[in-house]
Scaffold this motif. Structure first.
Motif, PDB file in Angstrom:
ATOM      1  N   SER A 295       0.838  -1.206   0.000  1.00  0.00           N
ATOM      2  CA  SER A 295       0.000   0.000   0.000  1.00  0.00           C
ATOM      3  C   SER A 295       0.871   1.253   0.000  1.00  0.00           C
ATOM      4  CB  SER A 295      -0.985  -0.001   1.167  1.00  0.00           C
ATOM      5  OG  SER A 295      -0.285   0.063   2.373  1.00  0.00           O
ATOM      6  N   THR A 296       2.080   1.151   0.576  1.00  0.00           N
ATOM      7  CA  THR A 296       2.986   2.307   0.480  1.00  0.00           C
ATOM      8  C   THR A 296       3.401   2.551  -0.964  1.00  0.00           C
ATOM      9  OG1 THR A 296       3.835   1.739   2.655  1.00  0.00           O
ATOM     10  CG2 THR A 296       5.144   3.277   1.357  1.00  0.00           C
ATOM     11  N   VAL A 297       3.752   1.466  -1.671  1.00  0.00           N
ATOM     12  CA  VAL A 297       4.142   1.618  -3.070  1.00  0.00           C
ATOM     13  C   VAL A 297       2.983   2.211  -3.874  1.00  0.00           C
ATOM     14  CG1 VAL A 297       4.836   0.366  -5.139  1.00  0.00           C
ATOM     15  CG2 VAL A 297       5.831  -0.239  -2.944  1.00  0.00           C
ATOM     16  N   MET A 298       1.773   1.700  -3.617  1.00  0.00           N
ATOM     17  CA  MET A 298       0.588   2.189  -4.317  1.00  0.00           C
ATOM     18  C   MET A 298       0.380   3.683  -4.033  1.00  0.00           C
ATOM     19  SD  MET A 298      -1.573   0.865  -6.400  1.00  0.00           S
ATOM     20  CE  MET A 298      -2.328  -0.721  -6.432  1.00  0.00           C
ATOM     21  N   THR A 299       0.536   4.049  -2.753  1.00  0.00           N
ATOM     22  CA  THR A 299       0.369   5.456  -2.381  1.00  0.00           C
ATOM     23  C   THR A 299       1.390   6.332  -3.089  1.00  0.00           C
ATOM     24  OG1 THR A 299      -0.353   4.691  -0.234  1.00  0.00           O
ATOM     25  CG2 THR A 299       0.170   7.025  -0.413  1.00  0.00           C
ATOM     26  N   LEU A 300       2.637   5.811  -3.188  1.00  0.00           N
ATOM     27  CA  LEU A 300       3.674   6.563  -3.888  1.00  0.00           C
ATOM     28  C   LEU A 300       3.260   6.830  -5.333  1.00  0.00           C
ATOM     29  CD1 LEU A 300       7.077   5.074  -2.717  1.00  0.00           C
ATOM     30  CD2 LEU A 300       6.266   7.411  -2.485  1.00  0.00           C
ATOM     31  N   LEU A 301       2.709   5.804  -5.983  1.00  0.00           N
ATOM     32  CA  LEU A 301       2.300   5.974  -7.376  1.00  0.00           C
ATOM     33  C   LEU A 301       1.169   7.010  -7.472  1.00  0.00           C
ATOM     34  CD1 LEU A 301       2.817   5.162 -10.257  1.00  0.00           C
ATOM     35  CD2 LEU A 301       1.195   3.296 -10.006  1.00  0.00           C
ATOM     36  N   PHE A 302       0.257   6.984  -6.488  1.00  0.00           N
ATOM     37  CA  PHE A 302      -0.803   7.999  -6.476  1.00  0.00           C
ATOM     38  C   PHE A 302      -0.215   9.404  -6.349  1.00  0.00           C
ATOM     39  CE2 PHE A 302      -4.086   4.757  -5.628  1.00  0.00           C
ATOM     40  CZ  PHE A 302      -5.081   5.257  -6.430  1.00  0.00           C
ATOM     41  N   LYS A 303       0.820   9.519  -5.494  1.00  0.00           N
ATOM     42  CA  LYS A 303       1.458  10.836  -5.322  1.00  0.00           C
ATOM     43  C   LYS A 303       2.093  11.289  -6.627  1.00  0.00           C
ATOM     44  CE  LYS A 303       1.191  11.365  -0.694  1.00  0.00           C
ATOM     45  NZ  LYS A 303       0.053  12.163  -0.261  1.00  0.00           N
ATOM     46  N   VAL A 304       2.786  10.358  -7.292  1.00  0.00           N
ATOM     47  CA  VAL A 304       3.413  10.702  -8.572  1.00  0.00           C
ATOM     48  C   VAL A 304       2.339  11.156  -9.555  1.00  0.00           C
ATOM     49  CG1 VAL A 304       4.661   9.770 -10.556  1.00  0.00           C
ATOM     50  CG2 VAL A 304       5.364   9.150  -8.246  1.00  0.00           C
ATOM     51  N   ARG A 305       1.236  10.415  -9.594  1.00  0.00           N
ATOM     52  CA  ARG A 305       0.167  10.785 -10.518  1.00  0.00           C
ATOM     53  C   ARG A 305      -0.356  12.188 -10.209  1.00  0.00           C
ATOM     54  NH1 ARG A 305      -5.788   9.145  -9.680  1.00  0.00           N
ATOM     55  NH2 ARG A 305      -5.284  10.590  -8.024  1.00  0.00           N
ATOM     56  N   ASP A 306      -0.558  12.462  -8.907  1.00  0.00           N
ATOM     57  CA  ASP A 306      -1.084  13.791  -8.561  1.00  0.00           C
ATOM     58  C   ASP A 306      -0.134  14.890  -9.011  1.00  0.00           C
ATOM     59  OD1 ASP A 306      -3.251  12.589  -7.523  1.00  0.00           O
ATOM     60  OD2 ASP A 306      -2.628  12.738  -5.426  1.00  0.00           O
ATOM     61  N   ARG A 307       1.169  14.609  -8.920  1.00  0.00           N
ATOM     62  CA  ARG A 307       2.137  15.603  -9.373  1.00  0.00           C
ATOM     63  C   ARG A 307       2.090  15.780 -10.880  1.00  0.00           C
ATOM     64  NH1 ARG A 307       6.423  16.817  -5.875  1.00  0.00           N
ATOM     65  NH2 ARG A 307       7.521  17.999  -7.462  1.00  0.00           N
ATOM     66  N   VAL A 308       2.115  14.645 -11.584  1.00  0.00           N
ATOM     67  CA  VAL A 308       2.192  14.702 -13.049  1.00  0.00           C
ATOM     68  C   VAL A 308       0.885  15.245 -13.643  1.00  0.00           C
ATOM     69  CG1 VAL A 308       2.435  13.310 -15.128  1.00  0.00           C
ATOM     70  CG2 VAL A 308       3.891  12.865 -13.157  1.00  0.00           C
ATOM     71  N   LEU A 309      -0.228  14.832 -13.066  1.00  0.00           N
ATOM     72  CA  LEU A 309      -1.518  15.228 -13.644  1.00  0.00           C
ATOM     73  C   LEU A 309      -2.105  16.444 -12.926  1.00  0.00           C
ATOM     74  CD1 LEU A 309      -3.257  11.853 -14.482  1.00  0.00           C
ATOM     75  CD2 LEU A 309      -2.027  13.409 -15.962  1.00  0.00           C
ATOM     76  N   VAL A 310      -1.233  17.340 -12.478  1.00  0.00           N
ATOM     77  CA  VAL A 310      -1.729  18.510 -11.748  1.00  0.00           C
ATOM     78  C   VAL A 310      -2.670  19.321 -12.637  1.00  0.00           C
ATOM     79  CG1 VAL A 310       0.250  19.952 -12.408  1.00  0.00           C
ATOM     80  CG2 VAL A 310      -0.993  20.453 -10.318  1.00  0.00           C
ATOM     81  N   TRP A 311      -2.483  19.225 -13.970  1.00  0.00           N
ATOM     82  CA  TRP A 311      -3.350  19.968 -14.882  1.00  0.00           C
ATOM     83  C   TRP A 311      -4.762  19.429 -14.920  1.00  0.00           C
ATOM     84  CZ3 TRP A 311      -4.968  16.934 -19.076  1.00  0.00           C
ATOM     85  CH2 TRP A 311      -4.197  15.797 -19.344  1.00  0.00           C
ATOM     86  N   GLN A 312      -4.960  18.221 -14.363  1.00  0.00           N
ATOM     87  CA  GLN A 312      -6.311  17.663 -14.331  1.00  0.00           C
ATOM     88  C   GLN A 312      -6.981  17.903 -12.995  1.00  0.00           C
ATOM     89  OE1 GLN A 312      -6.366  13.503 -15.257  1.00  0.00           O
ATOM     90  NE2 GLN A 312      -7.186  13.983 -17.268  1.00  0.00           N
ATOM     91  N   LYS A 313      -6.290  18.567 -12.094  1.00  0.00           N
ATOM     92  CA  LYS A 313      -6.783  18.692 -10.724  1.00  0.00           C
ATOM     93  C   LYS A 313      -8.232  19.173 -10.714  1.00  0.00           C
ATOM     94  CE  LYS A 313      -4.916  19.945  -6.291  1.00  0.00           C
ATOM     95  NZ  LYS A 313      -3.993  20.778  -5.570  1.00  0.00           N
ATOM     96  N   GLY A 314      -9.060  18.495  -9.953  1.00  0.00           N
ATOM     97  CA  GLY A 314     -10.463  18.871  -9.903  1.00  0.00           C
ATOM     98  C   GLY A 314     -11.296  18.161 -10.946  1.00  0.00           C
ATOM     99  N   THR A 315     -10.650  17.512 -11.921  1.00  0.00           N
ATOM    100  CA  THR A 315     -11.453  16.824 -12.919  1.00  0.00           C
ATOM    101  C   THR A 315     -11.338  15.311 -12.804  1.00  0.00           C
ATOM    102  OG1 THR A 315      -9.670  16.977 -14.523  1.00  0.00           O
ATOM    103  CG2 THR A 315     -11.308  18.705 -14.594  1.00  0.00           C
ATOM    104  N   ILE A 316     -10.276  14.818 -12.088  1.00  0.00           N
ATOM    105  CA  ILE A 316     -10.199  13.365 -11.928  1.00  0.00           C
ATOM    106  C   ILE A 316     -10.833  12.967 -10.615  1.00  0.00           C
ATOM    107  CG2 ILE A 316      -8.409  12.391 -13.379  1.00  0.00           C
ATOM    108  CD1 ILE A 316      -6.378  13.198 -11.317  1.00  0.00           C
ATOM    109  N   LYS A 317     -11.438  11.779 -10.610  1.00  0.00           N
ATOM    110  CA  LYS A 317     -12.173  11.334  -9.436  1.00  0.00           C
ATOM    111  C   LYS A 317     -11.738   9.967  -8.965  1.00  0.00           C
ATOM    112  CE  LYS A 317     -15.260  14.658  -8.768  1.00  0.00           C
ATOM    113  NZ  LYS A 317     -14.225  15.709  -8.949  1.00  0.00           N
ATOM    114  N   TRP A 318     -10.532   9.529  -9.330  1.00  0.00           N
ATOM    115  CA  TRP A 318     -10.128   8.220  -8.812  1.00  0.00           C
ATOM    116  C   TRP A 318      -8.731   8.300  -8.267  1.00  0.00           C
ATOM    117  CZ3 TRP A 318      -5.942   5.928 -11.295  1.00  0.00           C
ATOM    118  CH2 TRP A 318      -5.602   6.481 -12.539  1.00  0.00           C
TER     119      TRP A 318
END
Lengths: 264, 341
Positions: free
Chosen positions: B318-341
């Motif tokens: 779950s730590t590895v999974m959380t890390l990937l979520f963090k990376v996604r949030d950083r990379v997809l900052v331009w989608q902020k507010g439009t992604i729901k998963w």
């Protein structure tokens, strides 16, 4: 068939263009969309193209942009024949089509990056952001922008390449009435400021009268240029002046007439 | 919650802070929230001590110590939160979850150690598992590091190859024609089904396992990257071409960024598949790692160690999974507010 003066000073020259697409229900038969379109646009001129929906206005712009190819006919930008898309012909769609993964600033820079001239021309980015009044929004992402702001970014993004011709495909069509009128002034200001040749497709007669030097009226299926009207109203124009309204009712009548002849 | 609060929660915004809200949620933490965690721990402790005659003293000792620690830490936090707003809102959010988790330990203790409702040695109590965690910590740490090395190397290779093949298949018609059938036929085979072949082919168990993980990651990454690239909105490509873009720009600055949301779905699917493949590969081939540890402990019927390793695995994955979520949030900052998963 419209006669036109063949001057080499024209920024855009189009001769006898034909374009057909396969019919959607029967791919073997072809449906003629544009039938022998000819016109030219002088450098610095703002020409509007109006006509009923489905008359091939957008197809015509895509041909000029080089995104599609003609069946026959010739297109020239200055003295260069058009064969593929190029930065000297900017195109702004109804949907601003900003790259959502880039900030406003990076969107405006996109043309410079694509042509690999960003380093030399970086200072122009600020100039164009200022020109469209978005210097405070450089770091914002497109989904934060209103429709009018997004379209201003799209205009700046197209203008930063200093296009010889700016093609506008109903750029204000999706905006509400008030934003739309404000943006018409904005586009006019950019045009007067930069003297960029503009070809504006619209289905809004008022917009055409308010903005253009000449108005080309197209008929439907197959698309032909029916009439070219010189709009010599003094600028800035008054949307409620009697001259404006007279021109408007003339065009309405023409369009109605054009509609009748197309169905006959 | 009053209606305004419910509506604003539905709208995804902060509830309005009227006077009653302030006293209820804003300035202080209610006593219930403050004492839920220490009381739950005390409850667990009481239950355990009630049945502690049946457990080895050493287990009782470490379990009681853990509960004392929970009580102590939560009391300290209760004091600190009075002066530190971020901690307070974190506690308000997390205390119910922690309380439930701690109470579950108590229930587990009652069912196993207390009334011995489940057969031993398969279902040890929480104290026994905790004891295994502590006593075997060296080997568990070593196994985790081995698993991490295997996971990272396999995932990295699968990711890189998957991105390249996905971009090629998505962009180029001829490559799609030849590559897609291969992808559709070979891809759905679970990577673990290749184990017999991998054992024969490769020089070392580590390489073959990393290869299997890479294969497991490669398929979803390729599939989702290819579909993301080929579904790039035509109008973005048109705009770029009228801006003077060449092929390099179209691929690297339009198609790939447009495909990134899709690519991340592939990365998450690949990560899930890689966990599965990792554990299976370790339990049949590699002689190290958490997967190996689980089957080894099972072989000695030391089920408390099995559960200890499962707990480590849960935390690790779950730590590895959380890390990937963090990376996604950083990379997809331009989608902020439009992604729901």
């Amino acid at each position: 068939m419209v006669a036109f003066a063949e001057t080499d000073a024209s920024a855009l020259r189009i001769r006898e263009i034909r374009k057909s697409f396969p019919a959607p229900d029967d791919p073997v038969t072809k449906r003629l969309v544009l039938d022998g379109i000819s016109f030219s646009v002088a450098a610095g001129e703002l020409v509007c193209l109006i006509g009923p929906s489905g008359c091939g206005k957008s197809t015509l712009l895509r041909l000029i942009a080089g995104l599609d190819s003609t069946d026959s006919g010739e297109l020239f930008i200055g003295s260069q024949p058009i064969s593929e898309p190029g930065a000297e012909r900017g195109l702004v769609f109804q949907d601003p089509n900003l790259f959502p993964w880039l900030t406003v600033r990076r969107n405006i820079e996109a043309g410079l990056v694509a042509r690999r001239v960003l380093r030399e021309k970086r200072n122009e980015v600020n100039e164009f952001m200022r020109l469209v009044g978005l210097e405070a929004f450089g770091g914002a992402y497109p989904h934060h922008l209103s429709g009018g702001m997004a379209q201003r970014v799209a205009l700046a993004r197209a203008l930063i390449n200093h296009p010889k011709v700016l093609l506008l495909d109903e750029p204000l069509g999706a905006l509400d009435a008030f934003t739309r009128m404000r943006m018409q002034d904005e586009v006019l200001r950019l045009w007067e400021n930069r003297r960029t040749t503009m070809l504006l497709v619209t289905h809004d007669i008022d917009e055409a009268i308010y903005m253009s030097d000449r108005i080309m009226i197209m008929t439907q299926r197959p698309g032909r240029i029916d009439r070219i009207i010189t709009d010599a109203l003094p600028r800035p124009r008054d949307r409620s002046s009697s001259d404006f309204l007279r021109l408007r009712s003339d065009i309405l009548e023409l369009l109605h007439f054009a509609g009748d002849s197309a169905t006959a | 919650m009053n209606r305004a609060a419910i509506q604003s929660t539905l709208a995804g915004t902060e509830p309005e802070r009227d006077a009653t809200e302030l006293t209820r949620h804003g300035s202080t933490l209610s006593w219930r929230v403050q004492w839920a965690v220490p009381l739950a721990a005390l409850f667990d402790l009481a239950i355990h001590l009630l049945f502690s005659k049946r457990a080895p003293a050493v287990e009782t000792h470490s379990y009681s110590l853990l509960m004392y620690e929970i009580i102590g830490v939560s009391i300290v936090l209760n004091i600190v939160q009075r002066f530190w707003m971020p901690l307070r809102s974190w506690m308000r959010h997390m205390c119910p979850i922690f309380t439930a988790a701690i109470l579950l330990f108590g229930v587990w203790d009652v069912v196993t150690l207390g009334f011995q409702m489940l057969p031993l040695p398969y279902f040890p109590g929480p104290a026994a598992v905790l004891r295994s965690l502590i006593s075997d910590r060296g080997l568990l740490l070593d196994s985790t590091l081995h698993s991490l090395a295997l996971l990272v190397s396999g995932y990295a290779v699968g990711l890189l190859v998957g991105l390249v093949s996905g971009i090629c298949i998505g962009w180029s018609g001829p490559i799609r024609y030849w590559g897609m059938p291969l992808l559709k036929v070979v891809g759905p085979i679970p990577a673990t089904a290749w184990i017999p072949l991998a054992m024969v082919i490769s020089p070392s168990a580590f390489v073959s396992s990393a290869g299997l993980i890479a294969l497991a990651v490669w398929f979803p990454v390729t599939m989702l990257t290819a579909s993301g690239i080929s579904n790039t909105r035509a109008s973005y490509l048109d705009v770029a071409r009228t801006l003077g873009a060449g092929r390099t720009y179209l691929i690297f600055r339009v198609a790939i960024p447009a495909a990134v949301p899709n690519i991340f779905i592939g990365l998450f699917m690949g990560l899930g598949a890689s966990f599965l493949t990792l554990v299976v590969a370790e339990s049949v081939g590699v002689k190290s790692g958490l997967g190996w540890y689980v089957s080894w402990a099972q072989g000695w019927a030391e089920y408390s160690k099995v559960y200890a390793a499962l707990i480590i695995m849960a935390a690790f994955f779950s730590t590895v999974m959380t890390l990937l979520f963090k990376v996604r949030d950083r990379v997809l900052v331009w989608q902020k507010g439009t992604i729901k998963w």
